[in-house]
Scaffold this motif. Structure first.
Motif, PDB file in Angstrom:
ATOM      1  N   LEU A  22      30.811 -13.493  32.797  1.00 19.83           N
ATOM      2  CA  LEU A  22      30.774 -12.359  33.724  1.00 19.83           C
ATOM      3  C   LEU A  22      29.545 -12.432  34.623  1.00 19.83           C
ATOM      4  CD1 LEU A  22      31.893  -9.454  31.349  1.00 19.83           C
ATOM      5  CD2 LEU A  22      33.225 -10.511  33.181  1.00 19.83           C
ATOM      6  N   GLU A  23      28.389 -12.812  34.049  1.00 18.87           N
ATOM      7  CA  GLU A  23      27.170 -12.938  34.850  1.00 18.87           C
ATOM      8  C   GLU A  23      27.311 -14.049  35.883  1.00 18.87           C
ATOM      9  OE1 GLU A  23      23.573 -13.338  32.684  1.00 18.87           O
ATOM     10  OE2 GLU A  23      23.516 -11.233  32.086  1.00 18.87           O
ATOM     11  N   LYS A  24      27.934 -15.156  35.467  1.00 21.20           N
ATOM     12  CA  LYS A  24      28.147 -16.262  36.399  1.00 21.20           C
ATOM     13  C   LYS A  24      29.018 -15.819  37.561  1.00 21.20           C
ATOM     14  CE  LYS A  24      27.572 -20.612  37.447  1.00 21.20           C
ATOM     15  NZ  LYS A  24      26.236 -21.186  37.732  1.00 21.20           N
ATOM     16  N   GLY A  25      30.007 -15.005  37.261  1.00 18.83           N
ATOM     17  CA  GLY A  25      30.871 -14.486  38.310  1.00 18.83           C
ATOM     18  C   GLY A  25      30.114 -13.605  39.289  1.00 18.83           C
TER      19      GLY A  25
ATOM     20  N   GLN B 275      26.907 -13.779  39.921  1.00 16.56           N
ATOM     21  CA  GLN B 275      26.035 -14.660  40.704  1.00 16.56           C
ATOM     22  C   GLN B 275      26.803 -15.297  41.854  1.00 16.56           C
ATOM     23  OE1 GLN B 275      24.325 -17.500  37.962  1.00 16.56           O
ATOM     24  NE2 GLN B 275      23.555 -15.901  36.623  1.00 16.56           N
ATOM     25  N   THR B 276      28.026 -15.713  41.578  1.00 15.46           N
ATOM     26  CA  THR B 276      28.859 -16.332  42.610  1.00 15.46           C
ATOM     27  C   THR B 276      29.148 -15.351  43.737  1.00 15.46           C
ATOM     28  OG1 THR B 276      29.895 -17.785  40.970  1.00 15.46           O
ATOM     29  CG2 THR B 276      31.054 -17.478  43.053  1.00 15.46           C
ATOM     30  N   VAL B 277      29.413 -14.093  43.381  1.00  9.40           N
ATOM     31  CA  VAL B 277      29.664 -13.066  44.389  1.00  9.40           C
ATOM     32  C   VAL B 277      28.421 -12.851  45.247  1.00  9.40           C
ATOM     33  CG1 VAL B 277      30.130 -10.616  44.757  1.00  9.40           C
ATOM     34  CG2 VAL B 277      31.448 -11.891  43.066  1.00  9.40           C
ATOM     35  N   ASP B 278      27.247 -12.797  44.613  1.00  7.17           N
ATOM     36  CA  ASP B 278      25.997 -12.608  45.352  1.00  7.17           C
ATOM     37  C   ASP B 278      25.755 -13.769  46.321  1.00  7.17           C
ATOM     38  OD1 ASP B 278      25.703 -10.324  43.932  1.00  7.17           O
ATOM     39  OD2 ASP B 278      23.894 -10.915  42.839  1.00  7.17           O
ATOM     40  N   LEU B 279      25.999 -14.982  45.849  1.00  7.92           N
ATOM     41  CA  LEU B 279      25.823 -16.159  46.703  1.00  7.92           C
ATOM     42  C   LEU B 279      26.781 -16.109  47.888  1.00  7.92           C
ATOM     43  CD1 LEU B 279      25.482 -18.907  43.943  1.00  7.92           C
ATOM     44  CD2 LEU B 279      23.699 -18.240  45.549  1.00  7.92           C
ATOM     45  N   SER B 280      28.019 -15.704  47.636  1.00  6.14           N
ATOM     46  CA  SER B 280      29.013 -15.612  48.700  1.00  6.14           C
ATOM     47  C   SER B 280      28.616 -14.553  49.731  1.00  6.14           C
ATOM     48  CB  SER B 280      30.381 -15.284  48.109  1.00  6.14           C
ATOM     49  OG  SER B 280      31.352 -15.113  49.114  1.00  6.14           O
ATOM     50  N   ASN B 281      28.172 -13.386  49.259  1.00  8.21           N
ATOM     51  CA  ASN B 281      27.736 -12.328  50.174  1.00  8.21           C
ATOM     52  C   ASN B 281      26.555 -12.792  51.022  1.00  8.21           C
ATOM     53  OD1 ASN B 281      29.686 -10.559  49.260  1.00  8.21           O
ATOM     54  ND2 ASN B 281      28.317  -9.441  47.896  1.00  8.21           N
TER      55      ASN B 281
ATOM     56  N   LYS C  87      30.166  -4.518  53.052  1.00 10.89           N
ATOM     57  CA  LYS C  87      30.377  -4.981  51.682  1.00 10.89           C
ATOM     58  C   LYS C  87      29.363  -6.051  51.298  1.00 10.89           C
ATOM     59  CE  LYS C  87      33.870  -6.995  48.625  1.00 10.89           C
ATOM     60  NZ  LYS C  87      35.268  -7.500  48.520  1.00 10.89           N
ATOM     61  N   VAL C  88      28.990  -6.912  52.265  1.00  9.73           N
ATOM     62  CA  VAL C  88      28.080  -8.023  51.972  1.00  9.73           C
ATOM     63  C   VAL C  88      26.649  -7.548  51.708  1.00  9.73           C
ATOM     64  CG1 VAL C  88      29.421  -9.715  53.263  1.00  9.73           C
ATOM     65  CG2 VAL C  88      27.655  -8.375  54.439  1.00  9.73           C
ATOM     66  N   LEU C  89      26.353  -6.282  51.970  1.00  6.69           N
ATOM     67  CA  LEU C  89      25.002  -5.769  51.738  1.00  6.69           C
ATOM     68  C   LEU C  89      24.767  -5.426  50.275  1.00  6.69           C
ATOM     69  CD1 LEU C  89      24.460  -3.431  54.843  1.00  6.69           C
ATOM     70  CD2 LEU C  89      23.773  -5.817  54.535  1.00  6.69           C
ATOM     71  N   GLY C  90      25.831  -5.315  49.484  1.00 11.26           N
ATOM     72  CA  GLY C  90      25.701  -4.994  48.072  1.00 11.26           C
ATOM     73  C   GLY C  90      25.497  -6.239  47.227  1.00 11.26           C
ATOM     74  N   GLY C  91      25.338  -6.033  45.936  1.00 15.20           N
ATOM     75  CA  GLY C  91      25.135  -7.142  45.012  1.00 15.20           C
ATOM     76  C   GLY C  91      25.110  -6.643  43.589  1.00 15.20           C
ATOM     77  N   ASN C  92      24.667  -7.463  42.668  1.00 18.02           N
ATOM     78  CA  ASN C  92      24.643  -7.107  41.253  1.00 18.02           C
ATOM     79  C   ASN C  92      23.902  -5.797  41.003  1.00 18.02           C
ATOM     80  OD1 ASN C  92      24.830  -7.486  38.361  1.00 18.02           O
ATOM     81  ND2 ASN C  92      22.663  -8.063  38.427  1.00 18.02           N
ATOM     82  N   GLY C  93      24.611  -4.788  40.530  1.00 17.73           N
ATOM     83  CA  GLY C  93      24.006  -3.499  40.230  1.00 17.73           C
ATOM     84  C   GLY C  93      23.647  -2.673  41.444  1.00 17.73           C
ATOM     85  N   VAL C  94      23.965  -3.173  42.636  1.00 17.57           N
ATOM     86  CA  VAL C  94      23.653  -2.443  43.867  1.00 17.57           C
ATOM     87  C   VAL C  94      24.948  -2.240  44.649  1.00 17.57           C
ATOM     88  CG1 VAL C  94      22.320  -2.414  46.018  1.00 17.57           C
ATOM     89  CG2 VAL C  94      21.367  -3.481  43.971  1.00 17.57           C
TER      90      VAL C  94
END
Length: 213
Positions: free
Chosen positions: A53-56, A58-64, A110-117
């Protein structure tokens, strides 16, 4: 003799009333063993699931980060606004991203968000609590492998390669952070004994500053 039969018969009826256990039924011991095995397997699987789940995330954050950097590149490449320099209109990263919206470069928040934000609810309501990214102000298209975007609460300076300690204000805390460099390369960075790996290029462009939300 008659008295004895009267006393025994009720007990006999009760005993006969119990159903015999079928040969193919589980015993209590067997059920306990199965439950124990299931619990053990679940315990072993939990860390792997959590890591996945954490890896996923991280991938979303990198994509954003990559998507947001493309908008910053478009701004810098537009002679009418950037002229080779990334946005400078703002004293916080939130204001920088608002400037991108005002100039019609950023249309999806949407791209301004991230893990826990969580990302902002709309382009008209951007606040620091809904911005995951810190932004390095003062970079140009020629600065190469220097952090342009980073997980907020992590970087404070990009002009040196000083070691960076994990920050309690960062969404990922001591687990790592995302960096998108001025050459549009997105990387997940980790802490090892308070040393960041990998390293980015030393920034020779003086006057740059990392803006937090």
């Amino acid at each position: 003799m008659t008295r004895l039969l009267v006393d025994v018969c009720p007990m006999h009826k009760i005993m006969c009333g119990f159903k015999r256990i079928k040969p193919d039924s589980f015993t209590l011991v067997e059920l306990l063993v199965v439950i124990s095995i299931i619990g053990l397997l679940a315990g072993l699987a939990t860390p792997a699931i959590s890591k996945g789940l954490e890896k996923g995330k991280q991938t979303v954050d990198l994509s954003n980060g990559r998507q947001l950097s493309l908008l910053l590149f478009a701004y810098a490449n537009d002679d009418s606004v950037g002229g080779g320099t990334f946005p400078t209109n703002g004293t916080t990263s939130t204001q920088i991203f608002q400037d991108l919206i005002n100039n019609n470069f950023l249309t999806s928040v949407k791209v301004l968000g991230g893990n826990g934000v969580p990302p902002p609810p709309s382009t008209n309501n951007i606040v620091a609590a809904n911005v995951y990214w810190a932004y390095t102000k003062g970079l140009t298209l020629t600065d190469g492998n220097v952090p342009l975007l980073s997980t907020k609460g992590t970087l404070t300076d990009v002009t040196t390669l000083n070691n960076i300690s994990p920050s309690s204000t960062s969404p990922w805390k001591n687990k790592g952070f995302v960096v998108v460099t001025a050459d549009n390369s997105a990387t997940w960075y980790t802490f090892t004994n308070n040393v960041v790996t990998p390293k980015w290029m030393n920034c020779t462009n003086q006057g740059v500053i990392v803006l937090q939300p």
